[in-house]
Design a protein around this motif. Structure first.
Motif: not given
Length: 222
Positions: A12-21, A63-67, A73-76
């Motif tokens: 559920g994390f959102e990517v706010t910045y992405k750089q490879s070079r 609550p964080y663990h449960a999330a 479970r939803r993805v895998h």
């Protein structure tokens, strides 16, 4: 980099910045938590799980663990509880858990009011198998060392099992079954010994109270 992104996005994390070079830099955000990643040192082995880590202080960890568990479970279709990536088990009432990502980074969620007098390495007030069980709790919940917990509990069962109360043997055998499953070891010896115990209703209630977070507990006790 792509494995890291896929893992955190699945939670559920959102990517706010992405750089490879010219170098890797990632910034991720979820529930007010910002995680930033830079380039890894040369020769780093993720399987050693020494890559890096951070502490996330929260009011309540459950609550964080449960999330995270629900997202896995939803993805895998299952909870990732062994290998990389994975999440450590959460025992009701525990004050922390750890998320380990594909690069071996540990994100440790800790409850703000966690007691300052926690025993690390087994309470000195306990003896025999009871002390070993407390030590296993520390190894699993705080040090994330299932292998050492497995070895320590096997040794304690050999040394103290015959003289220990039946309920302590039941607790130890349930832990050994769970540890064996996590580590890919045979569970048959421990399951057979558990079936041979004459547990009272009170014994079962205590085991369920302390180890109810183990997914297969009801099946083992049946």
């Amino acid at each position: 980099m792509e494995q890291t992104l896929a893992f955190y996005e699945s939670l559920g994390f959102e990517v706010t910045y992405k750089q490879s070079r010219p170098y890797v830099y990632l910034a991720l955000l979820w529930s007010g938590i910002h995680l930033h990643f830079g380039p890894a040192p040369k020769g780093l082995d993720p399987t050693r799980e020494e890559s890096g880590g951070c502490l996330v202080m929260v009011d309540a960890v459950a609550p964080y663990h449960a999330a995270f568990v629900a997202a896995m479970r939803r993805v895998h279709g299952k909870v990732l509880s062994s290998g990389l990536p994975r999440i450590t088990r959460y025992r009701p009432g525990a004050s922390r858990f750890t998320l380990i990502d594909p690069s071996g980074n540990s994100i440790i969620f800790i409850q703000r009011d966690e007691p300052a007098e926690l025993e690390y390495g087994g309470s000195k007030k306990l003896t025999g198998l009871a002390r070993a069980l407390d030590n296993v709790r520390i190894l699993r919940e705080f040090k994330n060392d299932d292998l050492q917990a497995f070895r320590a509990l096997k040794s304690a069962m050999r040394r103290h099992g015959a003289d220990a109360p039946v309920v302590e043997r039941g607790l130890a055998l349930c832990q050994l079954i769970d540890l064996a499953m996590v580590l890919g070891e045979p569970t048959d010896p421990w399951a057979a010994d558990l079936r041979g115990l004459e547990l009272t209703a009170d014994d079962r209630q205590r085991i369920e109270s302390e180890l109810g977070h183990l997914a297969g507990l009801q099946e083992w006790l049946a």
